[in-house]
Design an enzyme around this catalytic site. Structure first.
Site, mmCIF file in Angstrom:
data_model
loop_
_atom_site.group_PDB
_atom_site.id
_atom_site.type_symbol
_atom_site.label_atom_id
_atom_site.label_comp_id
_atom_site.label_asym_id
_atom_site.label_seq_id
_atom_site.Cartn_x
_atom_site.Cartn_y
_atom_site.Cartn_z
ATOM 1 N N SER A 1 -28.151 29.438 27.698
ATOM 2 C CA SER A 1 -29.401 30.194 27.592
ATOM 3 C C SER A 1 -29.561 31.057 28.827
ATOM 4 C CB SER A 1 -30.589 29.234 27.480
ATOM 5 O OG SER A 1 -31.816 29.926 27.573
ATOM 6 N N TYR B 1 -34.981 21.566 30.732
ATOM 7 C CA TYR B 1 -34.231 22.425 29.809
ATOM 8 C C TYR B 1 -33.416 23.457 30.576
ATOM 9 C CZ TYR B 1 -33.119 25.757 26.144
ATOM 10 O OH TYR B 1 -32.446 26.593 25.296
#
Length: 258
Positions: A137, A149
């Site tokens: 990401s 995350y």
């Protein structure tokens, strides 16, 4: 000649579905790994009918060690392509999140990627060919949108880059795809409010898949789909990290995410 085989985790929605459909169109047999058996079976039936390929369904909850072991066993038998796509984010603050939920997030985003890559590589290296695609990401390149995350995706990027160096000369390649905001179920499932994100920052699944696979074909270890994110990450490397965190906090509301 037998068809090549691609194993894809998390194929029942979003980018995973996009990669499954693309590899099916390209003539690959598939192994699909996810928790939702009904969705798996529906997707498998669609891809078989549309492309005349074989699709193996492997139900697995990647937060569970026994289920990850089942995927490891299948990978050890040999595949040509591994797409480590499964992953999830969570809403809420880190200091109030359930420790078990945080651990589950790392089990899927980090542990599964490590174990599956380790299982897939020996047969690929022996064959002198193979591809591993790890879905990371932009959050792994630019901090400020959440802690666990973002850290898990930064691990994926670093892991992929380091392993890419080690695989030089083997015929096997590894790649980290770093998309930004993509129109999928991801944020809704995580319970994250995305109303503050400008339309220009959103990407479509098919565009991300197409651009990332073009980068794979070019041998790029890090793929950043979307011109806006190429610019953002380039600028992010040139300005102080504190400025990057402040900008990300303003755009993405990093509070309220783990």
């Amino acid at each position: 000649m037998s068809r090549p085989v691609a194993l894809i985790t998390g194929p029942t929605a979003g980018l995973g579905t996009g990669y499954a459909r693309r590899y099916a169109r390209d003539g690959y047999n598939l192994v699909l790994v996810a928790r939702n058996v009904e969705r798996l079976e529906d997707l498998a039936a669609e891809l078989r009918a549309a492309n005349g390929i074989d699709v193996e369904v492997l139900p697995a909850d990647l937060t569970k060690a026994a289920d990850r072991d089942a995927v490891v066993d299948r990978l050890s038998a040999g595949v040509d392509v591994l797409v480590n796509n499964a992953g999830f984010g969570t809403a809420g603050e880190f200091w109030t999140a359930e420790p078990a939920q945080l651990q589950a997030q790392l089990d899927v985003n980090v542990t599964a990627v490590m174990q599956f890559t380790r299982a897939a590589l020996p047969s690929m290296i022996a064959a002198g060919a193979g591809t591993v695609i790890n879905i990371a990401s932009v959050a792994g390149l630019l901090s400020g949108r959440g802690s666990t995350y973002s850290a898990s995706k930064a691990w994926v990027v670093s892991f992929t880059e380091g392993l890419g160096n080690g695989l030089v000369g083997t015929g096997v390649s590894i790649h980290a795809v770093c998309p930004g905001f993509v129109h999928t179920e991801f944020h809704e499932r995580a319970g994250i409010d995305m109303a503050s994100i400008p339309n220009i920052m959103w990407l479509d699944v098919d565009d991300v898949v197409a651009e990332s696979l073009a980068d794979v074909a070019k041998g790029k270890i890090i793929s950043i789909p979307g011109l806006q994110y190429k610019v953002l990450t380039t600028v992010g490397r040139l300005v102080p990290r504190g400025v990057v965190r402040a900008v990300n906090n303003g755009i993405g509301r990093s509070r309220g995410r783990t």
